[in-house]
Motif scaffolding. Structure first.
Motif, mmCIF file in Angstrom:
data_model
loop_
_atom_site.group_PDB
_atom_site.id
_atom_site.type_symbol
_atom_site.label_atom_id
_atom_site.label_comp_id
_atom_site.label_asym_id
_atom_site.label_seq_id
_atom_site.Cartn_x
_atom_site.Cartn_y
_atom_site.Cartn_z
ATOM 1 N N ALA A 265 17.981 16.160 -9.346
ATOM 2 C CA ALA A 265 17.551 14.757 -9.352
ATOM 3 C C ALA A 265 18.749 13.806 -9.292
ATOM 4 O O ALA A 265 18.732 12.813 -8.549
ATOM 5 C CB ALA A 265 16.721 14.479 -10.605
ATOM 6 N N VAL A 266 19.798 14.113 -10.051
ATOM 7 C CA VAL A 266 21.013 13.287 -10.037
ATOM 8 C C VAL A 266 21.628 13.276 -8.644
ATOM 9 O O VAL A 266 22.064 12.225 -8.141
ATOM 10 C CB VAL A 266 22.029 13.798 -11.083
ATOM 11 C CG1 VAL A 266 23.389 13.138 -10.883
ATOM 12 C CG2 VAL A 266 21.514 13.550 -12.490
ATOM 13 N N TYR B 230 19.579 11.090 -6.396
ATOM 14 C CA TYR B 230 19.755 9.680 -6.778
ATOM 15 C C TYR B 230 21.082 9.136 -6.260
ATOM 16 O O TYR B 230 21.137 8.038 -5.682
ATOM 17 C CB TYR B 230 19.683 9.546 -8.296
ATOM 18 C CG TYR B 230 20.015 8.146 -8.783
ATOM 19 C CD1 TYR B 230 19.065 7.128 -8.729
ATOM 20 C CD2 TYR B 230 21.292 7.839 -9.244
ATOM 21 C CE1 TYR B 230 19.379 5.842 -9.134
ATOM 22 C CE2 TYR B 230 21.612 6.556 -9.668
ATOM 23 C CZ TYR B 230 20.650 5.551 -9.607
ATOM 24 O OH TYR B 230 20.969 4.282 -10.005
ATOM 25 N N LEU B 231 22.148 9.879 -6.467
ATOM 26 C CA LEU B 231 23.467 9.424 -6.014
ATOM 27 C C LEU B 231 23.504 9.281 -4.505
ATOM 28 O O LEU B 231 24.023 8.292 -3.972
ATOM 29 C CB LEU B 231 24.552 10.410 -6.481
ATOM 30 C CG LEU B 231 24.811 10.465 -7.993
ATOM 31 C CD1 LEU B 231 25.807 11.572 -8.311
ATOM 32 C CD2 LEU B 231 25.327 9.121 -8.513
ATOM 33 N N GLN C 157 21.115 8.621 -2.466
ATOM 34 C CA GLN C 157 20.296 7.516 -1.968
ATOM 35 C C GLN C 157 20.692 6.160 -2.552
ATOM 36 O O GLN C 157 20.093 5.146 -2.198
ATOM 37 C CB GLN C 157 18.825 7.804 -2.269
ATOM 38 C CG GLN C 157 18.291 9.017 -1.531
ATOM 39 C CD GLN C 157 16.778 9.064 -1.474
ATOM 40 O OE1 GLN C 157 16.103 8.063 -1.707
ATOM 41 N NE2 GLN C 157 16.234 10.220 -1.136
ATOM 42 N N THR C 158 21.690 6.157 -3.417
ATOM 43 C CA THR C 158 22.083 4.900 -4.065
ATOM 44 C C THR C 158 23.466 4.422 -3.632
ATOM 45 O O THR C 158 23.689 3.217 -3.478
ATOM 46 C CB THR C 158 22.075 5.066 -5.596
ATOM 47 O OG1 THR C 158 20.783 5.533 -6.011
ATOM 48 C CG2 THR C 158 22.367 3.742 -6.295
ATOM 49 N N GLU D 28 18.532 7.170 1.921
ATOM 50 C CA GLU D 28 17.478 6.344 1.340
ATOM 51 C C GLU D 28 16.537 5.824 2.421
ATOM 52 O O GLU D 28 15.317 5.766 2.227
ATOM 53 C CB GLU D 28 18.102 5.169 0.588
ATOM 54 C CG GLU D 28 17.091 4.318 -0.157
ATOM 55 C CD GLU D 28 17.730 3.148 -0.888
ATOM 56 O OE1 GLU D 28 17.037 2.493 -1.691
ATOM 57 O OE2 GLU D 28 18.927 2.881 -0.654
ATOM 58 N N ARG E 159 9.842 5.102 0.966
ATOM 59 C CA ARG E 159 8.677 5.287 0.101
ATOM 60 C C ARG E 159 7.394 5.402 0.932
ATOM 61 O O ARG E 159 7.185 4.687 1.905
ATOM 62 C CB ARG E 159 8.561 4.097 -0.852
ATOM 63 C CG ARG E 159 7.485 4.277 -1.928
ATOM 64 C CD ARG E 159 7.404 3.016 -2.787
ATOM 65 N NE ARG E 159 8.652 2.764 -3.476
ATOM 66 C CZ ARG E 159 8.988 3.327 -4.637
ATOM 67 N NH1 ARG E 159 8.173 4.175 -5.227
ATOM 68 N NH2 ARG E 159 10.136 3.040 -5.207
ATOM 69 N N TYR F 118 12.884 18.395 -2.610
ATOM 70 C CA TYR F 118 13.340 18.472 -4.002
ATOM 71 C C TYR F 118 13.539 19.927 -4.421
ATOM 72 O O TYR F 118 14.526 20.271 -5.082
ATOM 73 C CB TYR F 118 12.335 17.782 -4.927
ATOM 74 C CG TYR F 118 12.720 17.876 -6.390
ATOM 75 C CD1 TYR F 118 13.849 17.221 -6.869
ATOM 76 C CD2 TYR F 118 11.962 18.629 -7.284
ATOM 77 C CE1 TYR F 118 14.221 17.313 -8.201
ATOM 78 C CE2 TYR F 118 12.316 18.732 -8.610
ATOM 79 C CZ TYR F 118 13.452 18.068 -9.070
ATOM 80 O OH TYR F 118 13.819 18.174 -10.389
#
Length: 408
Positions: free
Chosen positions: A23-24, A27-28, A30-31, A209, A214, A298
């Motif tokens: 998950a981290v 997140y990284l 896509q951020t 991202e 979404r 995932y």
């Protein structure tokens, strides 16, 4: 190497780490732009490697085995639900050619490494056969050649560690290559450019991202996606198991049965075939399952974390440092031949990367890379063609092992 901080039997902590670090990594990626350029796959793999080598994570655990046995098989159908089937056959024929070129690279690399190190590594004829099989097919071929040539257990264990470390390191290199200017300048990159085009109109967002924008998703989508994936895995694996039990096997069987058993008895090939057939028969049903790509990806990121864990430097340096040199020579020659001849025959950078990945790491790691980079139309071809390595790997490795044995 001392005992790890986390016990191999501490299942909740280990599952927690795999899920959280995956998950981290996502997140990284896509951020932050820097993480997007590195890719979440590298972040996942590198984090696991570091924690293994500072003795936080155990090198082996039933949790890691469960990822290979359950998480990866579920990810494959989920990621095939919305593939572009019209492009599969065209891309498969191209991937087959570059895969065979890469296999030649494995044979050439193993031959060079054998003659360079045969006087300093004991029983290198057996190790050469094992690595040839593994770096054309995968773990199935590794195990088959180890048993066939009656390789001592301690030598097999050391070779496994060297193989895992090299696979993880090479995976890291291959993921990084698309970001290197030399390769972007000198090779065609149609799939990378397609991903970049899709992200072009989304200013302020990373490519990852933008690619994973979404979507609407309902409880029914989740239920159908996961339930259908389980159904396909169960049917495919049981069918492959049944075929494997009725088709003659062993060293002395007619070659036709050996090939037939390798095709029909292979769980992943059966899973891919049945999933493609289902998607072809009910395309609208599968297209309507929002969330299947996200769930599957995932799961693949959890797999990336697991790939990095066995790459323990202390173990390889303590037990068999020359084995690492041996597999490094094989991989370097494979890479040089794959990229040189791939360029000569005008293959795209993405096709070359996946072909050499399928050789060294197997079809599963190659498909995982295609997924992580967003090369959707190459997922099925590399799974299909990479599985061919399971079939031809044993024959080529056996021939190499018998040849090498004449020098002892």
């Amino acid at each position: 190497m001392g005992e790890a901080l986390i016990s191999p039997d501490d299942y909740w902590v280990l599952w927690g780490f795999l899920a959280i670090w995956a998950a981290v990594s996502i997140y990284l990626e896509q951020t932050y732009q820097w993480a997007s350029k590195i890719s979440g796959a590298i972040i996942a793999l590198l984090g696991a490697m570091i924690l293994t080598n500072i003795n936080v994570l155990p090198v082996e655990s039933p949790v890691y085995d469960a990822v290979w046995s359950y998480i990866v098989p579920l990810a494959i159908p989920l990621l095939l639900f919305q593939v572009n089937l019209k492009k599969i056959w065209k891309e498969s024929s191209r991937i087959l050619f570059i895969f065979l070129i890469s296999s030649i690279g494995t044979v050439a690399g193993t031959t060079l490494a054998f003659f360079a190190l045969k006087d300093v590594i004991p029983e290198l004829d057996k190790i050469g056969a094992i690595i040839t099989g593994s770096y054309i097919g995968g773990g199935v071929n590794f195990a088959a050649m180890a048993a066939k040539f009656d390789t001592p257990g301690e030598l097999v264990s050391a070779t496994v560690v060297a193989d895992n470390l090299m696979m993880a390191s090479y995976f890291f290199v291959l993921i990084a290559i698309p970001a290197i200017g030399f390769f972007r300048k000198n090779y065609r990159t149609p799939y990378i450019e397609e991903v970049e085009r899709e992200a072009k109109n989304t200013e302020g967002k990373t490519i990852s991202e933008s690619f994973w924008a979404r979507k609407d998703i309902s409880l029914k989508d989740i239920a159908l996606s996961i339930g259908t994936a389980f159904l396909l895995v169960v049917v495919s694996f049981k069918l492959a198991e049944w075929f494997a039990s009725i088709i003659p096997s062993g060293e002395n069987v007619f070659w036709f049965y050996a090939v037939l058993g390798g095709v029909l008895g292979d769980s992943y090939l059966m899973l891919t075939t049945i999933t493609i057939a289902a998607v072809s028969l009910f395309p609208r049903k599968f297209e309507a399952m929002n969330g299947s790509q996200e769930f599957g990806t995932y799961f693949i990121y959890i797999f990336f974390v697991v790939i990095g864990i066995p790459a323990s430097l202390p173990i390889i340096f303590q037990n068999a440092p020359l084995l690492l040199v041996f597999v490094a020579i094989v991989v370097i020659i494979n890479m040089l031949i794959s990229f040189t001849l791939g360029k000569f025959f005008n293959f795209s950078l993405e096709e070359i990367i996946l072909a050499t990945n399928a050789n060294v790491g197997g079809p599963t790691t190659a498909a995982a890379m295609a997924i992580a980079r967003g090369w959707k139309d190459l997922i099925v071809p590399i799974l299909l063609i990479g599985t061919l390595g399971y079939i031809i790997g044993n024959y080529i490795a056996t021939a190499m092992g018998l040849w090498f044995s004449t020098f002892f």
